[in-house]
Write a protein that holds these residues in place. Structure first.
Motif, short mmCIF file in Angstrom:
data_model
loop_
_atom_site.label_atom_id
_atom_site.label_comp_id
_atom_site.label_asym_id
_atom_site.label_seq_id
_atom_site.Cartn_x
_atom_site.Cartn_y
_atom_site.Cartn_z
N HIS A 173 0.80 -1.30 0.05
CA HIS A 173 -0.16 0.10 0.04
C HIS A 173 0.78 1.14 -0.05
CE1 HIS A 173 -4.19 -1.20 0.32
NE2 HIS A 173 -3.70 -2.47 0.47
N SER A 174 2.02 0.87 -0.22
CA SER A 174 3.00 2.20 -0.43
C SER A 174 4.38 1.80 -0.92
CB SER A 174 3.15 2.88 1.03
OG SER A 174 4.02 2.19 1.95
N TRP A 229 8.58 3.03 -1.46
CA TRP A 229 9.57 3.67 -0.77
C TRP A 229 10.60 3.78 -2.13
CZ3 TRP A 229 13.11 1.29 3.54
CH2 TRP A 229 14.03 2.16 3.98
N GLY A 255 -4.63 9.15 -2.10
CA GLY A 255 -3.44 8.81 -1.70
C GLY A 255 -2.42 10.08 -1.55
N HIS A 273 8.35 8.54 0.09
CA HIS A 273 7.58 7.77 0.74
C HIS A 273 6.10 8.14 0.15
CE1 HIS A 273 4.95 5.64 3.93
NE2 HIS A 273 4.99 4.74 3.14
N GLU A 280 2.02 7.01 -0.64
CA GLU A 280 1.14 6.07 -0.29
C GLU A 280 -0.08 5.87 -1.00
OE1 GLU A 280 1.60 7.25 4.45
OE2 GLU A 280 0.21 8.10 3.41
N GLU A 281 -0.66 4.65 -0.81
CA GLU A 281 -2.00 4.10 -1.51
C GLU A 281 -1.98 4.72 -2.97
OE1 GLU A 281 -3.81 2.41 -0.01
OE2 GLU A 281 -3.10 2.70 2.15
N ALA A 300 0.92 5.51 -4.96
CA ALA A 300 1.89 4.33 -5.30
C ALA A 300 1.17 3.49 -6.58
CB ALA A 300 1.90 3.27 -4.14
N GLY A 352 0.41 1.25 8.32
CA GLY A 352 0.74 2.67 7.83
C GLY A 352 -0.06 3.62 8.40
N THR A 362 -3.00 4.04 7.37
CA THR A 362 -3.96 4.37 6.33
C THR A 362 -5.55 3.91 6.13
OG1 THR A 362 -2.80 3.13 4.82
CG2 THR A 362 -2.04 5.41 5.05
#
Length: 535
Positions: free
Chosen positions: A144-145, A147, A168, A181, A183-184, A187, A295, A297
């Motif tokens: 879900h993310s 890096w 996101g 980073h 997220e959601e 990504a 995370g 989220t």
């Protein structure tokens, strides 16, 4: 047609009318008979090929109720980071992969845990320190993310001025600069979309072949793919056309938020009409309602330990009509909902669809349900919704951060499988590979012991929520087949069904608690043909 007789075995059929047997007869792609040795031998005929099971256990082929097939194959080819317990170890493995793949244009890894990163906050500079000259893309363990390092941000065109996509977040530092980073949907829509464009059909074919081998060798004969897109579906269709698709795949088309749902659902309905074979079938759509607890989220009814909470990726005003449209089109709806707030929203959307469309055959499902408010548990059975869950996500070895984010007694009701079964809901098991290991037997071990398959010496977490081995195996075979509308095709050892089954080297029902963890798949049969054999 010459038959094959499998005799002198211990068969767990998954069929309530005949739960155990000692022999089966296969004729062509289907099971012709299941029962006793003498009748099976007579049924098979004098010219049958007989294979003596020598007392070994036979199970229906596992149906992974929630998987990402091509992604699972891609994960096999990336740096493995799940058991990297520190930033230094993550950096070492990333650097080693880069050194071992000098011609790769990008450094790829998967499976890092928030608990291994200082303060749970990954930054681009941590990766720049070991790979400054090539883009680095590392999928989180929950997928879900992502890096990334500075070179990857540059390649993606992400700057301080890049807006967050709907649903996101591009994580930024105090100065407003991207940290690396994503997220959601940041990504999914930015990173994964870019990587899909720069990957070739040959890359995806290689990944699918790796996934197929991994699944079949571990006893999975059918996988329910929960995020089909044009690229992955094309790879599956090529494999079916070229007779390379030994794994059966049943797919859900991913519906994206922030975009008109109408054309997306029309496309899913078109694909469901086009792909209807026993090897590849499109059955429905997938909505991602929230993120993940690790995370912070996932959408909760009550805030996390740090006082934060997460908005859902879909609002109910957007989700409800989209779900109703899919339901009206006859598509099976699957909704990713991990937090109790998202689960309630998913149930509300399904209830809305039933209200506006009236009575009709339905088999909708909610995926993950890691924490569900007690008041909402009975609603699954009332609405006929399948609870699609993954015991491997409850592995104690990866639960520390999950529990810390909740920070209260909610963690004691996490992954409460017996609650759903007791309420009358159907429970289907999968792995969500590659967010977790794909082998089904360790998945069943966690379900029956609440112990860790990654660290077997660690104590059980919430052992009162463990279930019996027969129940776990049913959830991973017959119930998962029912949940994807395939109960008349696979999931049990019954005459007339496809001959999909596995032979184990030991009895998973013996008194030793770790038998499921130690068991090995000796043979996997799909459609009557041996597709894996442990020599």
């Amino acid at each position: 047609m010459r038959a094959t007789l499998y005799s002198n075995g211990r068969l767990f059929t998954g069929d309530p009318e005949w739960p155990s047997a000692e022999a089966l007869v296969v004729r062509g792609e289907r099971i012709d008979y299941v029962g006793d040795n003498a009748t099976a031998r007579a049924r098979a005929g004098a010219d049958a090929l007989e294979l003596d099971l020598a007392g070994r256990t036979v199970l229906p082929g596992f149906v992974d109720g929630h998987a990402h097939v091509v992604m699972a194959g891609e994960a096999q080819l990336k740096a493995h980071l799940t058991d990297a317990a520190s930033l230094a170890e993550i950096q070492r493995r990333v650097a080693a992969w880069a050194e071992a793949n000098p011609d790769a244009p990008r450094v790829l890894g998967r499976g890092w845990l928030f608990s291994a990163v200082p303060d749970g906050k990954p930054t681009r500079t941590m990766l720049d320190d070991v790979v400054p000259d090539r883009p680095v893309y590392l999928d989180a363990n929950d997928y879900h993310s992502v890096w990334v390092n500075t070179a990857a941000l540059t390649e993606l065109g992400i700057t301080r001025d890049t807006p967050d996509p709907a649903g996101g977040r591009i994580v930024r530092d105090a100065a407003g600069e991207p940290t690396g980073h994503l997220e959601e949907t940041a990504a999914i829509n930015i990173v994964w979309s870019f990587l899909a464009k720069v990957s070739s059909d040959a890359d995806r074919d290689r990944a699918l072949d790796a996934a197929t081998h991994a699944y079949l060798s571990s006893g999975v004969t059918t996988a329910v793919d929960m995020a089909l897109d044009e690229h992955n579906l094309a790879a599956l269709a090529r494999a079916e056309r070229d007779d390379r698709l030994d794994l059966r795949v049943i797919g859900h088309w991913l519906i994206h938020p922030g975009v008109d749902h109408g054309p997306q659902i029309e496309r899913a309905a078109e694909l469901a009409r086009e792909h209807r074979s026993e090897r590849l079938r499109v059955t429905g759509v997938k909505f991602i309602v929230d993120g993940v607890i690790d995370g912070c989220t996932a959408t909760m009814l009550k805030s996390y330990a740090d006082g934060s909470n997460a908005d859902p990726i879909w609002s109910l005003d957007a989700l409800a009509p989209a779900v109703a449209a899919a339901d009206a089109a006859g598509l099976q709806v699957a909704l990713h909902a991990i937090g109790d707030g998202a689960v309630r929203m998913a149930l509300d959307a399904l209830e809305h669809a039933a209200t506006v469309n009236g009575p009709r055959p339905r088999r909708h499902r909610i995926e993950h349900l890691e924490y569900v408010d007690p008041d909402d548990v009975p609603r699954l059975a009332e609405l006929g919704v399948t609870a699609s869950m993954q015991p491997v996500h409850a592995d104690p070895a990866i639960r520390e951060n999950w529990a810390a984010m909740l920070g209260d007694d909610r963690a004691e009701r996490g992954f409460a499988w017996p609650e759903f079964s007791s309420s009358g809901a159907r429970l289907a098991f999968g792995t969500d590979a590659p967010t977790a290991p794909h082998p089904p037997l360790p998945n069943m071990y966690i379900a029956t012991t609440r112990k860790s398959a990654l660290d077997p010496g660690s104590p059980a977490l919430q052992p009162h929520l463990a279930i019996s081995a027969p129940d776990a195996l049913l959830h991973g075979t017959a119930d998962s087949a029912w949940a994807c509308r395939a109960e008349d095709v696979v999931g049990r050892l019954r005459a007339g069904l496809l001959a999909d089954f596995v032979v184990l080297d030991r009895d998973p029902f013996d008194s030793s608690a770790d038998t499921l963890l130690r068991a090995r798949v000796l043979r996997t049969v799909v459609g009557g043909r041996t597709v894996h054999r442990d020599r």
